[in-house]
Design an enzyme around this catalytic site. Structure first.
Site, mmCIF file in Angstrom:
data_model
loop_
_atom_site.group_PDB
_atom_site.id
_atom_site.type_symbol
_atom_site.label_atom_id
_atom_site.label_comp_id
_atom_site.label_asym_id
_atom_site.label_seq_id
_atom_site.Cartn_x
_atom_site.Cartn_y
_atom_site.Cartn_z
ATOM 1 N N TYR A 86 -6.071 4.220 -11.278
ATOM 2 C CA TYR A 86 -4.813 4.984 -11.368
ATOM 3 C C TYR A 86 -4.391 5.124 -12.824
ATOM 4 O O TYR A 86 -4.151 6.234 -13.321
ATOM 5 C CB TYR A 86 -3.709 4.299 -10.551
ATOM 6 C CG TYR A 86 -2.315 4.778 -10.911
ATOM 7 C CD1 TYR A 86 -1.926 6.097 -10.682
ATOM 8 C CD2 TYR A 86 -1.377 3.914 -11.496
ATOM 9 C CE1 TYR A 86 -0.647 6.547 -11.024
ATOM 10 C CE2 TYR A 86 -0.107 4.351 -11.844
ATOM 11 C CZ TYR A 86 0.256 5.666 -11.612
ATOM 12 O OH TYR A 86 1.516 6.119 -11.961
ATOM 13 N N THR A 102 3.234 6.955 -16.978
ATOM 14 C CA THR A 102 3.550 5.579 -16.615
ATOM 15 C C THR A 102 3.267 4.615 -17.766
ATOM 16 O O THR A 102 2.415 4.906 -18.624
ATOM 17 C CB THR A 102 2.696 5.182 -15.386
ATOM 18 O OG1 THR A 102 2.739 3.772 -15.218
ATOM 19 C CG2 THR A 102 1.219 5.568 -15.569
ATOM 20 N N ASP A 103 3.922 3.473 -17.731
ATOM 21 C CA ASP A 103 3.625 2.431 -18.732
ATOM 22 C C ASP A 103 2.276 1.762 -18.449
ATOM 23 O O ASP A 103 1.756 1.038 -19.309
ATOM 24 C CB ASP A 103 4.741 1.376 -18.762
ATOM 25 C CG ASP A 103 4.976 0.658 -17.439
ATOM 26 O OD1 ASP A 103 4.344 1.009 -16.421
ATOM 27 O OD2 ASP A 103 5.793 -0.280 -17.408
ATOM 28 N N GLU A 104 1.688 2.031 -17.264
ATOM 29 C CA GLU A 104 0.435 1.344 -16.908
ATOM 30 C C GLU A 104 -0.726 1.792 -17.799
ATOM 31 O O GLU A 104 -1.744 1.119 -17.863
ATOM 32 C CB GLU A 104 0.118 1.554 -15.422
ATOM 33 C CG GLU A 104 1.283 1.096 -14.565
ATOM 34 C CD GLU A 104 0.967 0.893 -13.091
ATOM 35 O OE1 GLU A 104 -0.198 0.694 -12.751
ATOM 36 O OE2 GLU A 104 1.933 0.945 -12.308
ATOM 37 N N LYS A 127 -4.129 8.489 -15.243
ATOM 38 C CA LYS A 127 -2.893 8.927 -15.913
ATOM 39 C C LYS A 127 -3.110 8.992 -17.421
ATOM 40 O O LYS A 127 -2.614 9.901 -18.086
ATOM 41 C CB LYS A 127 -1.728 7.978 -15.580
ATOM 42 C CG LYS A 127 -1.253 8.013 -14.145
ATOM 43 C CD LYS A 127 -0.701 9.363 -13.697
ATOM 44 C CE LYS A 127 0.624 9.688 -14.342
ATOM 45 N NZ LYS A 127 1.201 10.943 -13.745
#
Ligand code: NAD
Ligand code: TYD
Length: 355
Positions: free
Chosen positions: A164, A138-140, A168
């Site tokens: 989260y 993810t870009d998060e 990741k």
């Protein structure tokens, strides 16, 4: 361009939102290639997501956990798997704030279990098989952007803000390390927010659509001016397919929708699209207490995948959201069924305290 032709593919998390869409996409593109799905069927996984292709002769569904290395190893052997596409994860930021442990267990420990099994099968036992381990991220992991900051590129330092995102990030680092240390042929994609069919209605877009159809409140965190870069799920999966075929082992590719929009604009747009059927939907909008550590803006610089692998998304937001709304209108029984007792318990836990 490096070329890899997957023969026997293992899709983890293939009964979840993006994974199930991937299996649909993959069979429509490569109807002759077998797919093994491994999914633990958590609250977010649903066998019904595979229902339209359940009779496909190439589909094998295995109900199991990615942390079970013996099971994974036996699947790799039995099905002569040469390609893993790893979607399985705990994926909801708000749940990670309420209960981070499951995120470490599945996203970090689970990814590591898969990497270990892949190493044993593809490297240690000397099969000499051409292989790929694609990790969906993810870009998060990159944290948050200010209004004028340039979008995230593959060179942006990791600064995850939620449990989260941190879990990741941890899994991305493990995937990278297994390439650098052991030579496992890995690729990673870091993608922006997805939307489309089969997305669990805890995430913003399906939550808004289902609330409008139910005349329920539409909860907007804080001022609703947070920005995400929305991507239609088939475009994400098309990007993953391109990386599987032509991505360079050891590399990371960002995938984005080129569509930076505030949450409140998204919500207004969905209300307006549904105005004819559900008049007055905007009156359901309710501002509630913000998410702690809420990232203000995500944006993706997707130059690398465009330049090196000639990939760009095909859906603009208007086209993607129209398809998505139509799907939720036509599949009311699907989303009502997944909103079971545990979903209602989650809604109570997450939203009651925000009033
Ligand atoms: P999802 O929550 O809808 O689905 C996750 C799936 O993984 C479910 O089917 C669940 O049953 C399965 N799963 C969970 N724990 C498991 C375990 N221990 N063993 C086996 N299966 C397990 O998630 P999603 O939105 O489809 O996201 C898929 C992947 O894409 C995730 O890795 C996520 O981080 C990443 N991603 C998601 C988005 C997004 O906008 N949804 C954006 C970028 C990246
Ligand atoms: P979400 O779909 O949970 O994705 P992510 O947090 O991974 O970006 O949320 C998208 C945006 O919508 C995010 O800024 C949080 C916001 N949001 C709300 O305003 N209200 C809600 O009820 C939810 C679930 C999200």
């Amino acid at each position: 361009m490096t070329q890899h032709v997957p023969k026997n593919i293992l899709v983890t998390g293939g009964a979840g939102f993006i994974g199930a869409n991937f299996v649909h996409y993959y069979f429509s593109r490569y109807p002759g290639r077998p797919v093994v799905v491994l999914d633990a069927l958590t609250y977010a996984g649903n066998y019904a997501n595979l229902q339209p292709i359940s009779e496909h002769p190439g589909l094998t569904f295995v109900h199991g956990d990615i942390r079970d290395d013996d099971l994974v190893l036996s699947l790799l052997k039995e099905h002569k798997i040469d390609t893993i596409v790893h979607f399985a994860a705990e994926s909801h930021v708000d749940r990670s704030i309420h209960g981070p442990d499951a995120f470490i267990d599945t996203n970090v420990v689970g990814t590591h279990a898969l990497l270990k099994a892949a190493k044993v099968r593809w490297l240690d036992t000397g099969t000499g098989m051409a292989h790929r381990f694609h990790h969906v991220s993810t870009d998060e992991v990159y944290g948050t952007l200010g209004p004028e900051d340039p979008p995230f590129s593959e060179e942006t330092p990791y600064r995850p803000n939620s449990p989260y995102a941190a879990s990741k990030a941890g899994s991305d680092h493990l995937v990278r390390a297994y390439h650098e240390t052991y030579g496992l042929q890995t690729t990673i994609s870091n993608c922006s927010n997805n939307y489309g069919p089969y997305q669990f209605p805890e995430k913003l877009i399906p939550l808004v659509i289902s609330r409008i159809m139910d005349s329920g409140e539409i909860p907007v965190y804080g001022d609703g001016r947070q920005i995400r870069d929305w991507l239609y799920v088939d475009d994400h999966n098309a990007g993953i397919d391109v990386i599987l075929n032509s991505g360079i082992p050891g590399e990371t590719y960002n995938i984005g929708g080129n569509n930076q929009t505030t949450n409140i604009d998204i919500i207004h747009h969905i209300c307006d699209c549904l105005e004819d059927r559900y008049p007055g939907a905007r009156s359901l909008i309710t501002h509630v207490t913000d998410r702690p550590g809420h990232d203000r803006r995500y944006a993706i610089n997707a130059d690398k995948i465009r330049r090196e692998l000639d990939f760009s998304p095909q859906h603009n937001f208007n086209a993607g959201i129209r398809k998505t709304i139509e799907w939720y209108l036509a599949n009311e029984s699907w989303w009502r069924k997944v909103m079971d007792g545990s979903y209602r318990e989650w809604v109570r836990a997450n939203y009651e305290q925000r009033r």
